[in-house]
Write an enzyme that holds these catalytic residues in place. Structure first.
Site, PDB file in Angstrom:
ATOM      1  N   GLU A  61      18.789  58.146  27.083  1.00 60.32           N
ATOM      2  CA  GLU A  61      19.151  57.881  25.684  1.00 60.32           C
ATOM      3  C   GLU A  61      18.085  58.413  24.724  1.00 60.32           C
ATOM      4  O   GLU A  61      18.355  58.660  23.553  1.00 60.32           O
ATOM      5  CB  GLU A  61      19.360  56.384  25.436  1.00 60.32           C
ATOM      6  CG  GLU A  61      20.633  55.828  26.037  1.00 60.32           C
ATOM      7  CD  GLU A  61      21.854  56.007  25.136  1.00 60.32           C
ATOM      8  OE1 GLU A  61      21.919  56.989  24.369  1.00 60.32           O
ATOM      9  OE2 GLU A  61      22.763  55.165  25.221  1.00 60.32           O
ATOM     10  N   THR A 100      22.428  58.175  15.450  1.00 63.14           N
ATOM     11  CA  THR A 100      21.657  56.996  15.852  1.00 63.14           C
ATOM     12  C   THR A 100      20.175  57.183  15.526  1.00 63.14           C
ATOM     13  O   THR A 100      19.496  56.262  15.081  1.00 63.14           O
ATOM     14  CB  THR A 100      21.842  56.734  17.361  1.00 63.14           C
ATOM     15  OG1 THR A 100      23.230  56.530  17.598  1.00 63.14           O
ATOM     16  CG2 THR A 100      21.081  55.510  17.818  1.00 63.14           C
TER      17      THR A 100
END
Ligand code: HSE
Length: 309
Positions: A124, A176
């Protein structure tokens, strides 16, 4: 050629005060991955939503490469992106968890779900600059999860059987990485205390199946006040969801999707999703909506991953 078919669902992280800690698997949309064994290396083909296609920059390819380290094997992954990127619905985690599950099962790797989670959480970093595990844990385990931020310890809970979700995704994209940079580095004591209480209530509500606690727990003072400015009509959406009978509504992950939780016996999530979508329709804005029961997480050849590994 030996191969497996994987379905990796969207997930919703944070759920209010559980920033980077809470996650829940949805039942749709899903990424579909077909993973086949080849002689060596990682080959990636992508269709559906546009995401990076090089195996080093795509989380599916990156995770596959990490799992192949030290083996002689190779894989070809055909990834059909069904989870929209930049939506707050765990798109990168779906690619990562789907590839991890597919490669592990296809090659019979001796790894646990915990080990796959570690690889996915580290991956991630590529997508958002931080190794958060909330979406990946929800995708790998299914249901509702609380995940630690260092050792990635997981508490996985089957949500109450009456729980449903309604998600509405407006036509804007939020990265994000940017949504994380906007957050304060330090938290005032009153914010910490408020959010801690809400998070405990929310998790207890999931475990005990108590609506009262879920209703009280779906709120935070840390991330949502900052991020809601990127969600068009956030306050109107929240009012519409609660008026339609939702237990609460908040931003899904880093947004712009918003998620409302509902008790099916009080109000089906479909009705809440329609009320939320109407907020955008009335203003001439387009959106997508999804609703359903929390999902079982990633499936390999139709079987829940936690039943295989
Ligand atoms: N917990 C992460 C965040 C999830 O809110 O930044 C990203 O979808």
């Amino acid at each position: 050629m030996k191969g497996v078919r994987v379905e990796a669902p969207a997930t919703s992280a944070n759920l209010g005060a559980g920033f980077d800690v809470f996650g829940m698997a949805l039942s749709e949309p899903v990424d579909v991955l077909v993973v086949e064994e080849i002689e060596a290396g990682v080959v990636l083909e992508v269709s559906g939503y546009q995401v990076p296609e090089s195996p080093e920059r795509n989380l599916a390819g990156y995770v596959a490469g990490r799992l192949l380290e030290g083996t002689e094997a190779g894989v070809k992954i055909r990834l059909e992106k069904g989870v929209p990127p930049g939506s707050g619905l765990g798109s990168s985690a779906a690619s990562a968890a789907g590839a991890a599950a597919g490669v592990a099962v296809l090659l019979g790797l001796e790894v646990s779900v915990e080990e796959l989670l570690r690889v996915c959480a580290e991956a991630e970093r590529l997508a958002s600059g931080a190794a958060h595990a909330d979406n990946a844990a929800a995708c790998l385990y299914g249901g509702f999860v609380c995940v630690g931020t260092k050792g990635y310890e997981v508490l996985a809970v089957e949500p109450p059987e009456w729980l449903e979700y309604a998600v509405v995704l407006p036509e804007v994209r939020v990265e994000t990485r940017a949504a994380r940079r906007a957050l304060p580095e330090r938290v005032p004591l009153e914010v910490h205390v408020h959010d801690l209480a809400r998070a405990v209530m929310f998790a207890a509500g999931m475990i005990r199946g108590e609506r009262r606690l879920l209703r009280a727990g779906m709120s935070d003072w840390f991330a949502t006040p900052v991020r809601s400015r990127w969600v068009p009509e956030f306050e109107a959406l929240e009012r519409a969801a609660v008026r339609a009978g939702a237990l609460g509504m908040t931003i899904s992950g880093s947004g712009p999707a918003c998620i409302a939780l509902c008790c099916r016996d009080e109000q089906p999530a479909r009705v809440v999703a329609e009320a939320m979508a109407e907020v955008y329709q009335e203003r001439g804005m387009r959106c997508m909506s999804f609703w359903g029961k929390p999902g079982e997480g990633v499936r390999v050849n139709g079987e829940r991953l936690s039943n295989i590994l």
